[in-house]
Design a protein around this motif. Structure first.
Motif, PDB file in Angstrom:
ATOM      1  N   CYS A 166      -0.595 -12.135  81.309  1.00 18.89           N
ATOM      2  CA  CYS A 166      -0.872 -10.752  80.922  1.00 18.89           C
ATOM      3  C   CYS A 166      -0.500 -10.578  79.456  1.00 18.89           C
ATOM      4  CB  CYS A 166      -0.067  -9.792  81.793  1.00 18.89           C
ATOM      5  SG  CYS A 166      -0.350  -8.058  81.387  1.00 18.89           S
ATOM      6  N   CYS A 182       4.004  -9.259  86.105  1.00 21.21           N
ATOM      7  CA  CYS A 182       4.237  -7.850  85.784  1.00 21.21           C
ATOM      8  C   CYS A 182       3.374  -7.002  86.717  1.00 21.21           C
ATOM      9  CB  CYS A 182       3.882  -7.581  84.328  1.00 21.21           C
ATOM     10  SG  CYS A 182       2.165  -8.001  83.980  1.00 21.21           S
ATOM     11  N   HIS A 211       0.889  -5.228  85.996  1.00 21.39           N
ATOM     12  CA  HIS A 211      -0.545  -5.305  85.673  1.00 21.39           C
ATOM     13  C   HIS A 211      -1.192  -6.474  86.414  1.00 21.39           C
ATOM     14  CE1 HIS A 211       1.804  -3.937  82.046  1.00 21.39           C
ATOM     15  NE2 HIS A 211       1.235  -2.834  82.478  1.00 21.39           N
TER      16      HIS A 211
HETATM   17 ZN   LIG Z   1       1.558  -7.036  82.114  1.00 24.31          ZN
END
Ligand SMILES: [Zn+2]
Length: 307
Positions: A160, A169, A171
């Motif tokens: 990411c 994470c 995301h």
């Molecule tokens: Zn991330």
């Protein structure tokens, strides 16, 4: 960031609006994006979508990190998700837009052959396979940890562009769940992602893959338009074009296999034809016609086979 370096709290409603306006901006710039949209609380409802999510959740490697991604994907923060052979790319809206890349190793040939061999004769058609209308033994086999169709953590590489990127994470976690949601609409993308041909799982195709590289019996193969009619999708574009996925009716739910953690309230019934704009109505009309064509084709095939 405020004076002390803490991230300023942004309410979820504002973040959702932010994601929507960022999505609009990407489109304005001419970018073809396919956002992940989820209705209700369930991330996935089909056999393939649920099995993808269950597979992620069974590995302790991911256990503590996945929950952060669930609310992200539910809130529409995955503004683009593209699935190709061996690779998933996504744009996720956080403090800003972040690029996520998930690389997944293809299923090794011996493992794929073993799956096909173990399921030989048990799957009659591509429709059954993609809808997940499978015998329990087949379901268990394709979902089996280690040598099934779903990847284990050591086959998955994550990255990411966000500053707090560690192993996973929110995301990345959101993108991983986004794959599950996308498989509800396009289950064939799982096979594309893993670099295998789903037709080889069908009855008559798997006895000797070394010899029969050819397609299975014609009666068992559907072309793209048939699959489109089946899932109510427009499939004129290539399997992984960036064209947004239209809101499609999800495949029928299998409550038996539905071990998804969240239980969703019943969805509102689909809009009646009369509520739709003319273009959408004609689309529904053409889907109906396509379905009728598929039925007629099947009837013809049955007749062909019986004679
Ligand atoms: Zn991330």
């Amino acid at each position: 960031m405020d004076y002390f370096g803490w991230k300023r709290y942004v309410p979820v409603a504002s973040r959702k609006l932010q994601a929507v306006s960022r999505l609009a901006n990407l489109r304005k710039k001419g970018r073809l994006v396919a956002p992940v949209t989820i209705e209700g609380r369930k991330i996935a409802a089909s056999f393939w979508g649920i099995s993808w999510c269950n597979n992620l959740e069974r590995y302790s490697d991911y256990e503590t990190r996945l929950p952060r991604g669930r609310s992200y994907v539910r809130n529409g923060f995955v503004v683009d998700l593209q699935i190709a052979k061996g690779e998933v790319t996504a744009i996720v809206s956080g403090s800003e837009l972040y690029d996520v890349k998930v690389t997944i190793a293809p299923v090794a040939s011996p493992r794929w052959r073993a799956i096909c061999r173990d399921c030989a004769g048990a799957i009659d058609s591509l429709v059954e396979l993609l809808q997940g209308r499978l015998a329990k033994g087949v379901m268990d086999r394709v979902c089996r940890e280690g040598d099934g169709l779903f990847p284990a953590p050591d086959e998955i590489k994550l990255s990411c562009s966000c500053p707090d990127w560690a192993d996973m994470c929110k995301h990345v976690a959101a993108a991983l769940y986004g794959i599950g949601a996308r498989l509800d609409e396009r289950p064939q993308l799982l096979f594309a992602l893993r670099g295998v041909d789903e037709n080889e799982m069908l009855a008559g195709a798997g006895q000797d893959l070394a010899i029969s590289k050819s397609a299975p019996a014609a009666a068992k193969v559907l072309d793209d338009s048939d699959v489109a009619a089946l899932f109510g999708l427009e499939m004129a574009e290539p399997i992984n074009s960036g064209v947004p996925v239209p809101a499609a009716p999800k495949p029928s739910r299998r409550t038996k296999t539905n071990k998804g953690k969240a239980s969703a309230p019943a969805k509102a019934p689909a809009a009646q034809n009369g509520d739709l704009p003319r273009r959408a109505r004609s689309k529904v009309g053409s889907r109906r016609k396509a379905k009728i064509r598929v039925r007629a084709k099947r009837a013809r095939r049955r007749t062909d086979l019986s004679t």
